[in-house]
Motif scaffolding. Structure first.
Motif, PDB file in Angstrom:
ATOM      1  N   ASN A   2       0.892  -1.095   0.095  1.00 59.00           N
ATOM      2  CA  ASN A   2       0.125  -0.002   0.082  1.00 59.00           C
ATOM      3  C   ASN A   2       0.733   1.404   0.086  1.00 59.00           C
ATOM      4  N   TRP A   3       2.092   1.260   0.255  1.00 56.80           N
ATOM      5  CA  TRP A   3       2.779   2.289   0.569  1.00 56.80           C
ATOM      6  C   TRP A   3       3.814   3.017  -0.829  1.00 56.80           C
ATOM      7  N   ASN A   4       3.071   3.291  -1.848  1.00 58.00           N
ATOM      8  CA  ASN A   4       3.825   3.500  -3.152  1.00 58.00           C
ATOM      9  C   ASN A   4       4.141   4.956  -2.854  1.00 58.00           C
ATOM     10  N   THR A   5       5.734   5.246  -2.613  1.00 60.06           N
ATOM     11  CA  THR A   5       6.078   6.684  -2.356  1.00 60.06           C
ATOM     12  C   THR A   5       5.869   7.670  -3.488  1.00 60.06           C
ATOM     13  N   LEU A   6       5.655   6.888  -4.757  1.00 61.04           N
ATOM     14  CA  LEU A   6       5.616   7.715  -5.914  1.00 61.04           C
ATOM     15  C   LEU A   6       4.414   8.107  -6.434  1.00 61.04           C
ATOM     16  N   PHE A   7       3.413   7.566  -5.855  1.00 64.26           N
ATOM     17  CA  PHE A   7       2.035   7.773  -6.262  1.00 64.26           C
ATOM     18  C   PHE A   7       1.645   9.414  -6.439  1.00 64.26           C
ATOM     19  N   ILE A   8       1.154   9.582  -7.420  1.00 65.32           N
ATOM     20  CA  ILE A   8       0.898  11.156  -7.580  1.00 65.32           C
ATOM     21  C   ILE A   8      -0.458  10.923  -8.064  1.00 65.32           C
ATOM     22  N   SER A   9      -1.481  11.853  -7.592  1.00 65.89           N
ATOM     23  CA  SER A   9      -2.859  11.585  -8.121  1.00 65.89           C
ATOM     24  C   SER A   9      -2.922  12.501  -9.323  1.00 65.89           C
ATOM     25  N   ALA A  10      -4.092  11.958 -10.000  1.00 65.73           N
ATOM     26  CA  ALA A  10      -4.473  12.794 -11.328  1.00 65.73           C
ATOM     27  C   ALA A  10      -4.570  13.943 -11.229  1.00 65.73           C
ATOM     28  N   ASP A  11      -5.206  14.635 -10.005  1.00 65.98           N
ATOM     29  CA  ASP A  11      -5.517  15.918  -9.754  1.00 65.98           C
ATOM     30  C   ASP A  11      -4.326  16.504  -9.721  1.00 65.98           C
ATOM     31  N   THR A  12      -3.297  16.098  -8.917  1.00 69.84           N
ATOM     32  CA  THR A  12      -2.094  16.794  -8.787  1.00 69.84           C
ATOM     33  C   THR A  12      -1.340  16.829  -9.962  1.00 69.84           C
ATOM     34  N   VAL A  13      -1.258  15.681 -10.891  1.00 69.69           N
ATOM     35  CA  VAL A  13      -0.637  15.890 -12.226  1.00 69.69           C
ATOM     36  C   VAL A  13      -1.380  16.899 -13.111  1.00 69.69           C
ATOM     37  N   ALA A  14      -2.443  17.175 -12.923  1.00 71.19           N
ATOM     38  CA  ALA A  14      -3.407  18.071 -13.850  1.00 71.19           C
ATOM     39  C   ALA A  14      -2.644  19.446 -13.149  1.00 71.19           C
ATOM     40  N   ALA A  15      -2.804  19.743 -12.028  1.00 73.57           N
ATOM     41  CA  ALA A  15      -2.592  20.869 -11.531  1.00 73.57           C
ATOM     42  C   ALA A  15      -1.132  21.229 -11.930  1.00 73.57           C
ATOM     43  N   VAL A  16       0.035  20.199 -11.869  1.00 77.96           N
ATOM     44  CA  VAL A  16       1.192  20.506 -12.297  1.00 77.96           C
ATOM     45  C   VAL A  16       1.419  21.027 -13.704  1.00 77.96           C
ATOM     46  N   VAL A  17       0.751  20.235 -14.540  1.00 74.75           N
ATOM     47  CA  VAL A  17       0.877  20.385 -15.920  1.00 74.75           C
ATOM     48  C   VAL A  17       0.029  21.700 -16.217  1.00 74.75           C
ATOM     49  N   SER A  18      -1.008  22.008 -15.623  1.00 74.20           N
ATOM     50  CA  SER A  18      -1.785  23.182 -15.851  1.00 74.20           C
ATOM     51  C   SER A  18      -0.786  24.545 -15.499  1.00 74.20           C
ATOM     52  N   ARG A  19       0.012  24.511 -14.224  1.00 74.17           N
ATOM     53  CA  ARG A  19       0.459  25.501 -13.927  1.00 74.17           C
ATOM     54  C   ARG A  19       1.905  25.683 -14.937  1.00 74.17           C
ATOM     55  N   ARG A  20       2.414  24.543 -15.354  1.00 75.26           N
ATOM     56  CA  ARG A  20       3.676  24.780 -16.345  1.00 75.26           C
ATOM     57  C   ARG A  20       3.073  25.328 -17.627  1.00 75.26           C
ATOM     58  N   LEU A  21       1.920  24.926 -18.280  1.00 77.43           N
ATOM     59  CA  LEU A  21       1.501  25.341 -19.531  1.00 77.43           C
ATOM     60  C   LEU A  21       0.766  26.678 -19.442  1.00 77.43           C
ATOM     61  N   GLY A  22       0.369  27.200 -18.300  1.00 74.30           N
ATOM     62  CA  GLY A  22      -0.361  28.478 -18.115  1.00 74.30           C
ATOM     63  C   GLY A  22      -1.743  28.223 -18.249  1.00 74.30           C
ATOM     64  N   VAL A  23      -2.549  27.018 -18.169  1.00 71.68           N
ATOM     65  CA  VAL A  23      -3.642  27.080 -18.499  1.00 71.68           C
ATOM     66  C   VAL A  23      -4.610  26.348 -17.261  1.00 71.68           C
ATOM     67  N   LYS A  24      -5.988  26.573 -17.486  1.00 68.81           N
ATOM     68  CA  LYS A  24      -6.829  26.059 -16.289  1.00 68.81           C
ATOM     69  C   LYS A  24      -6.455  24.558 -16.181  1.00 68.81           C
ATOM     70  N   LYS A  25      -6.799  24.074 -15.025  1.00 63.63           N
ATOM     71  CA  LYS A  25      -6.835  22.802 -14.732  1.00 63.63           C
ATOM     72  C   LYS A  25      -7.679  21.923 -15.517  1.00 63.63           C
ATOM     73  N   GLY A  26      -8.997  22.531 -15.540  1.00 66.77           N
ATOM     74  CA  GLY A  26     -10.287  22.123 -16.281  1.00 66.77           C
ATOM     75  C   GLY A  26      -9.954  21.874 -17.746  1.00 66.77           C
TER      76      GLY A  26
END
Length: 126
Positions: free
Chosen positions: A29-53
């Motif tokens: 159960n302890w996957n240290t590198l798990f990143i939620s889809a919501d977090t991935v979307a937040a990272v990518v949206s910030r980098r690209l300068g677009v809305k997470k939606g």
């Protein structure tokens, strides 16, 4: 009172909570590198300068593929960051049965969490 329905709900919650506690103790159960889809979307949206939606738009072409590729990139960057800062990721896969008395693994933080906020939360632990 709550009646039979309330008692059934209480019993269900107790069973569910017990199952979650048992699962939390499992090695797998302890996957240290798990990143939620919501977090991935937040990272990518910030980098690209677009809305997470815009990133999560189900009508956009190949949304799932784009999100999976973004997740792969963010996980690789996270792994590199941790390794560059002295975290030995193999330790988490080794199936260590005893918890560390010197390390705290904090997960599921919101992407927007600020370093100062985390410092205030954890400064008493060193």
């Amino acid at each position: 009172g709550e009646g039979a329905g309330g008692e059934a709900t209480t019993n269900y919650r107790k069973k569910r909570d017990a199952a979650l506690r048992a699962k939390a103790q499992s090695d797998y159960n302890w996957n240290t590198l798990f990143i939620s889809a919501d977090t991935v979307a937040a990272v990518v949206s910030r980098r690209l300068g677009v809305k997470k939606g815009d990133i999560l738009n189900p009508e956009a072409e190949s949304m799932a593929v784009r999100l999976a590729l973004a997740e792969t990139q963010v996980v690789a960057e996270t792994k590199l960051f941790l390794e560059e800062h002295g975290v030995q990721l193999d330790v988490f896969r080794a199936g260590v049965k005893e918890r560390s008395k010197t390390t705290i693994l904090v997960k599921n933080l919101p992407f927007e969490a600020e370093e100062a906020e985390l410092g205030a939360l954890f400064q008493r632990y060193g």
